[in-house]
Design a protein around this motif. Structure first.
Motif, PDB file in Angstrom:
ATOM      1  N   THR A   1       0.840  -1.207   0.000  1.00 61.36           N
ATOM      2  CA  THR A   1       0.000   0.000   0.000  1.00 61.36           C
ATOM      3  C   THR A   1       0.873   1.254   0.000  1.00 61.36           C
ATOM      4  OG1 THR A   1      -0.177   0.210   2.423  1.00 61.36           O
ATOM      5  CG2 THR A   1      -1.759  -1.223   1.334  1.00 61.36           C
TER       6      THR A   1
ATOM      7  N   GLU B   1       0.972   4.391  -2.596  1.00 57.17           N
ATOM      8  CA  GLU B   1       0.817   5.771  -2.127  1.00 57.17           C
ATOM      9  C   GLU B   1       1.982   6.641  -2.602  1.00 57.17           C
ATOM     10  OE1 GLU B   1       0.484   5.296   2.062  1.00 57.17           O
ATOM     11  OE2 GLU B   1      -1.419   4.202   1.931  1.00 57.17           O
TER      12      GLU B   1
ATOM     13  N   MET C   1      -4.023   5.312  -5.570  1.00 60.12           N
ATOM     14  CA  MET C   1      -4.704   5.295  -4.283  1.00 60.12           C
ATOM     15  C   MET C   1      -5.833   4.267  -4.284  1.00 60.12           C
ATOM     16  SD  MET C   1      -3.156   7.198  -2.208  1.00 60.12           S
ATOM     17  CE  MET C   1      -4.372   7.063  -0.916  1.00 60.12           C
TER      18      MET C   1
ATOM     19  N   SER D   1      -4.159   1.054  -3.680  1.00 60.99           N
ATOM     20  CA  SER D   1      -3.800   0.958  -2.266  1.00 60.99           C
ATOM     21  C   SER D   1      -5.009   0.551  -1.430  1.00 60.99           C
ATOM     22  CB  SER D   1      -3.240   2.296  -1.772  1.00 60.99           C
ATOM     23  OG  SER D   1      -2.964   2.244  -0.397  1.00 60.99           O
ATOM     24  N   LEU D   2      -6.169   1.134  -1.721  1.00 65.87           N
ATOM     25  CA  LEU D   2      -7.388   0.800  -0.991  1.00 65.87           C
ATOM     26  C   LEU D   2      -7.764  -0.666  -1.214  1.00 65.87           C
ATOM     27  CD1 LEU D   2      -9.671   1.944   0.785  1.00 65.87           C
ATOM     28  CD2 LEU D   2     -10.932   2.441  -1.316  1.00 65.87           C
TER      29      LEU D   2
ATOM     30  N   GLN E   1      -5.772  -2.716   1.047  1.00 69.99           N
ATOM     31  CA  GLN E   1      -6.261  -2.626   2.417  1.00 69.99           C
ATOM     32  C   GLN E   1      -7.422  -3.598   2.645  1.00 69.99           C
ATOM     33  OE1 GLN E   1      -4.843  -1.190   4.772  1.00 69.99           O
ATOM     34  NE2 GLN E   1      -3.640   0.517   3.986  1.00 69.99           N
TER      35      GLN E   1
ATOM     36  N   LYS F   1      -5.458   2.915   8.605  1.00 70.82           N
ATOM     37  CA  LYS F   1      -4.824   3.254   7.330  1.00 70.82           C
ATOM     38  C   LYS F   1      -5.795   3.078   6.165  1.00 70.82           C
ATOM     39  CE  LYS F   1      -0.238   2.115   9.095  1.00 70.82           C
ATOM     40  NZ  LYS F   1       0.882   1.144   9.115  1.00 70.82           N
TER      41      LYS F   1
ATOM     42  N   ASN G   1      -7.003   6.050   3.606  1.00 70.59           N
ATOM     43  CA  ASN G   1      -6.936   5.908   2.140  1.00 70.59           C
ATOM     44  C   ASN G   1      -8.265   6.268   1.498  1.00 70.59           C
ATOM     45  OD1 ASN G   1      -4.652   3.073   1.685  1.00 70.59           O
ATOM     46  ND2 ASN G   1      -4.271   5.237   1.978  1.00 70.59           N
TER      47      ASN G   1
ATOM     48  N   GLN H   1      -9.028   9.968   1.678  1.00 68.45           N
ATOM     49  CA  GLN H   1      -8.201  10.712   0.732  1.00 68.45           C
ATOM     50  C   GLN H   1      -8.794  10.640  -0.674  1.00 68.45           C
ATOM     51  OE1 GLN H   1      -4.065   9.650   0.956  1.00 68.45           O
ATOM     52  NE2 GLN H   1      -3.401  11.326  -0.355  1.00 68.45           N
TER      53      GLN H   1
END
Length: 972
Positions: free
Chosen positions: A394, A398, A410, A413-414, A417, A450, A454, A457
């Motif tokens: 992740t 980022e 992003m 990255s999510l 997660q 986190k 994410n 954001q």
């Protein structure tokens, strides 16, 4: 940073195969046979094992099984031969074949064999458990390891030293499986036994493993205490502990200091470890020392020096990998290389190192198009290592977003997660017991923060509400997930299995709870034996639960229904029109709040700086002490930061349902000041553990025996000494008599014509007998809270009886269907706060037992004011008000009538309502105000229609005359 993937393993049989060999040879020497043929075979096997020529043993057994003389060996001798073959396969890393020999050859032979010593049979069972551990079948491993340990413990002749070794080994097994609760119990027993046996070196090693266990808990203060004990032991027994054996303790101390950001102290400990260790004999420890220094260079931005050190680490780890497995260590090396390159900004190299780490952590797993493992049906050598690798992935995404500005990174990255969440969920479902789940989830909470950040954001970038809902999902998934799983388990058990199975499960659970209660009150001398008895009762229950899952497919399906985060739209429909729900999520430096009410859904955030932390701490302290003045500045500052923005954006809100998090569990929100007055003037407040629990499906309809059931007692003069003898509190703490308790429940009972048990009749036995039959349960009793151990929290019944403490474990066997439980007891809403999961104490225990709502207390308040408010609360409930409005009205009435000196929040803001929203007392009768309103409307309608239509029509039954016009006025 994660410098070591698991505890250091020094001469511990369960994780060190050479030590297993020595232990098994020890057992093999118990009996001397006069049979020359057997002795010759046995010596050949041992000779080959000594030189690690395992293949020779495999050839020998094939030949011997064809020999008629071998077939004539008795059951014990033949079993010992097969045991050595199983051991040879195990030492040759052929665990499946080892399982075959231990399980299919040795144990059937020894099942009815009268000459085999019980402990030698247990040793085979123990080795079988070890093999299952290495095969990744932890459920089978637990069964066999626990069975073997039970045999060892029951044998009075079994050496205490060997038993301590077993405890130590099993403690490490449970730690590697993230069951910190049981690991801690076994490790503590091992340390105590080693000390009694004067086994200094083994005690030293166990203390060092206790250090690493606390590091896994992220309790670095406790870890540091154990390290100090290990250093002190080494100092007092310098001649018995080799100097170089201090190296692992220095390495752990270096890691602790690194995590505490005491970098200079960390460097000193790491360099000390490198100076004293045997670099050739302990390459794994030498590698860790170099690794710590590499990370310290990274902290200073000295990436070249760090990279040189990491290459030396890789060289050392490859040596160890070739010699003795070390898969987790190799995965860790690539993980830390990825960390180095990520900090350096070389994302390509960081990603390449991650791919190597994934290949080791998830053997045979496929990667998706973004080079991230496909998690579905995954298997891993180390769940914690996999999570850390995914977290690094992740951060790479980022970083790419920062460099390119393309928010697609992003999004990726999510997505990762969510994969981390899947790994955590799978790990969570592997535990049967609540405490183990709490410890497991508490160390992984940061990953949800986190994921939430994410998603927020992405919401800021795109203004797409989808990402706001994603952030809310990450927040709400941490809220009472274990409580929800436990409720799911209890409901599934009650609705799917036979009564015989249910009774047996309850018996085993009650036995475990009784043993746990005994352990809580035990003296230091009895603690060891009671700890083992408790663990055995826990293991028996766990084994039975696993059996139920295998034999009851419907129960398995119902229990493991996926707990989805509630959908925002559904919550909006379920909440009353005048209510808003606000869920808090306390991250490292931010307090997030998600607001849902009517058609509104929004997010607010406040920086959790020292000023806000200080205001919360001071306000909480002021509320709990009537001698302290409430600081309007602090109170309003908290309101402005946490509530003002959300309240201003929501319209027509008169009721707030608060789902707190972290330190906010200690705050009485109704006592906050909005700049004008207390918030209780504006809103009715209720609280909940999670959004999914504010509107639970109701139980099947029932007709309770009592509308109200009250318990109250003044207690005897011996209460405080009794509590000390039971180790419920220490020092100078005392509980005073409750002079108004009987009057409080007696007056309340008159409102509902209920039943009371007072003084010597206010017994725990009467509570167990009648509590399942009441709509309202009222406990005007003392309570105690243990923030370190939630199971020590209790409600105190009349102390003239032997059993008078109601603990959370005592409630788990009950099925309370009450609409409301009133805990007038002190601190009944307090307890140990677990991240996300909330306060673990009596309030939660009552909800888990089935209560719909619980009125409890955040602190010890005035008995007189408590009595006044509970009486008014019950009167308001009797009028048909929802519980939160009923509580608000009772507090407002108290404030209206109380003298200024007693309007301090201490006297009224302690009571909070936990449970469901918009809940009024179930009753077949209409509330009085509604009945009056309906009556007035009916009269008006009758009058209206009679005037308009009655003149030309006969509405009378046949044969009945109409009254003359001039007599209409006489009608009533």
């Amino acid at each position: 940073m994660k410098i070591r993937p698991h505890p250091f393993q020094l001469l511990i049989c369960i994780t060190n195969k050479k030590a297993v060999l020595l232990l098994c040879l020890f057992f093999a020497s118990f009996t001397v046979f006069s049979n020359d043929y057997f002795e010759e075979l046995y010596q050949q096997l041992n000779a080959n094992i000594d030189v690690e020529n395992f293949e020779a043993n495999f050839r020998l057994i094939e030949e011997w099984e064809k020999d008629s003389q071998f077939k004539l060996l008795d059951c014990y001798a033949k079993g010992r031969i097969y045991h050595k073959i199983g051991l040879s396969h195990y030492l040759a890393y052929q665990e499946k074949k080892a399982v075959y020999y231990f399980k299919e050859k040795v144990l059937p032979l020894w099942e009815g064999c009268k000459t085999v010593p019980t402990t030698e049979k247990a040793n085979t069972v123990y080795n079988l458990g070890i093999c299952y551990q290495y095969l990744g079948n932890n459920e089978e491993a637990k069964v066999y390891l626990d069975e073997a340990l039970d045999i060892f413990e029951k044998d009075p002749q079994y050496p205490a030293y060997q038993l301590a070794l077993k405890y130590h080994g099993i403690a490490l097994f449970y730690e590697e499986n993230s069951d910190y609760f049981r690991s801690q119990l076994y490790l503590s027993s091992a340390i105590d036994l080693f000390e009694k046996e004067n086994a200094v070196l083994e005690q030293f090693d166990a203390l060092n493993d206790a250090v690493t266990l606390q590091m896994d808990f992220k309790d670095y203060d406790q870890a540091s205490d154990y390290a100090d004990k290990a250093f002190a032991l080494a100092q007092t027994h310098s001649g018995e502990i080799p100097f170089q054996d201090l190296a692992p303790v220095y390495l752990n101390a270096a890691t602790i200091y690194y995590e505490q950001e005491k970098f200079e102290a960390s460097r000193e400990r790491a360099e000390k470890a490198l100076q004293i260790m045997d670099k050739e004999g302990t390459p794994q420890f030498h590698a860790i020392g170099l690794e710590i220094l590499a990370f310290l260079h990274m902290e200073k931005g000295q990436f070249k020096a760090a990279e040189e050190l990491m290459h030396r680490v890789l060289y050392k780890r490859k040596q160890f990998y070739k010699e003795d497995g070390g898969l987790s260590l190799m995965a860790l090396t690539h993980e830390n290389f990825a960390e180095l390159y990520l900090r350096k900004g070389d994302l390509y190299k960081a990603n390449e190192q991650l791919k190597k780490g994934f290949a080791i952590a998830m053997p045979g797993a496929s990667l998706d198009k973004y080079e991230t493992p496909i998690i579905k049906n995954f298997s891993t050598i180390d769940e914690r290592a996999l999570i850390r690798l995914l977290e690094l992935k992740t951060r790479i995404f980022e970083k790419r977003f920062e460099q390119s500005g393309d928010f697609i990174y992003m999004q990726r990255s999510l997505n990762v997660q969510h994969k981390i969440d899947s790994v955590i969920n799978r790990g969570l479902l592997s535990f049967q017991f609540e405490q183990s789940k709490l410890d497991f989830l508490n160390t992984r909470f940061e990953h949800y923060g986190k994921g939430l950040q994410n998603a927020l954001q992405l919401y800021d970038i795109t203004n797409d509400q989808f990402y706001l809902e994603e952030a809310f999902k990450f927040s709400t998934k941490t809220k009472a997930s274990i409580l929800q799983q436990e409720l799911n388990r209890v409901n599934a058990l009650r609705s799917t299995v036979s009564n015989d199975v249910l009774v047996r499960e309850q018996e085993l659970r009650q036995r475990m709870n009784e043993q746990q209660d005994l352990l809580l009150e035990a003296s230091d001398e009895l603690r060891d034996s009671l700890s083992q008895t408790f663990i055995k009762s826990q293991n028996a229950l766990e084994a039975f639960q696993v059996e139920i899952e295998k034999n009851e497919p419907q129960y398995f399906q119902e229990r493991y229904k996926f707990l989805k985060a509630p959908v925002v739209k559904v919550l909006q429909e379920e909440l009353p029109e005048d209510m808003a729900m606000v869920e808090f999520f306390v991250a490292q430096d931010t307090v997030h709040a998600f607001w849902i009410g009517g058609e509104a859904f929004l997010n607010t955030a406040a920086h959790l700086d020292d000023q806000l932390k200080g205001s919360i701490a001071r306000f909480t302290e002021q509320c709990r002490n009537p001698e302290l003045t409430i600081s309007t500045k602090d109170s309003q500052y908290i309101y402005d930061k946490l509530l003002k923005e959300g309240v201003n954006q929501l319209k027509s809100v008169e009721r707030l349902c608060i789902i707190p998090d972290g330190v906010l569990h200690t705050v009485s929100f109704e006592a906050l000041n909005d700049g004008q007055d207390y918030l209780i003037r504006r809103f009715a407040f209720s609280y909940a553990y999670a959004p999914a629990l504010i509107s639970k499906d109701p139980e099947d309809s029932y007709e309770p025996s009592y509308d109200y059931l009250g318990f109250g007692t003044t207690y005897s003069d011996q209460l405080n000494p009794l509590l000390r003898s039971k180790k419920r509190f220490f020092g100078k703490e005392t509980l005073s008599k409750l002079t108004l308790a009987g009057k409080e429940v007696e007056q309340a009972a008159q409102i509902f014509k209920g039943k009371t048990f007072q003084d010597q009749k206010a017994t725990l036995e009467n509570f167990y007998t009648h509590a399942e039959e009441a709509r309202i349960i009222h406990l005007s009793l003392h309570g105690l809270v243990d923030v370190d151990d939630p199971n020590r929290s209790c409600v105190i019944f009349d102390d003239s009886h032997q059993n008078f403490l109601l603990s959370p474990t005592g409630l788990y066997k009950m099925r309370i269907t009450a609409d409301l439980v009133l805990l007038s007891a002190c601190h009944s809403a307090s307890g140990r706060i677990y991240k996300g999961e909330g306060v673990q104490g009596m309030s939660k225990a009552f909800l888990l037992a089935g209560a719909q709502n619980v009125l409890s207390s955040l602190w010890n308040a005035s008995e007189a004011s408590s009595m006044e408010m509970t009486q008014n609360l019950l009167k308001n409930i009797d009028k048909g008000l929802p519980f939160d409005n009923a509580l608000r009205e009772s507090k407002l009435k108290y404030l209206q009538q109380a003298p200024p000196s007693q309007q301090h929040p201490y006297y009224w803001a302690n009571f909070i309502l936990l449970g469901q929203v918009d809940q009024a007392l179930k009753s077949e009768s209409f509330p009085v105000p509604l009945l009056m309103l309906v009556s007035v409307v009916v009269i008006l309608i009758v009058v209206f229609f009679s005037r308009k239509f009655l003149k030309g029509f006969s509405l009378s039954p046949p044969g009945t005359a109409l009254l003359p016009e001039n007599k209409k006025s006489s009608l009533k």
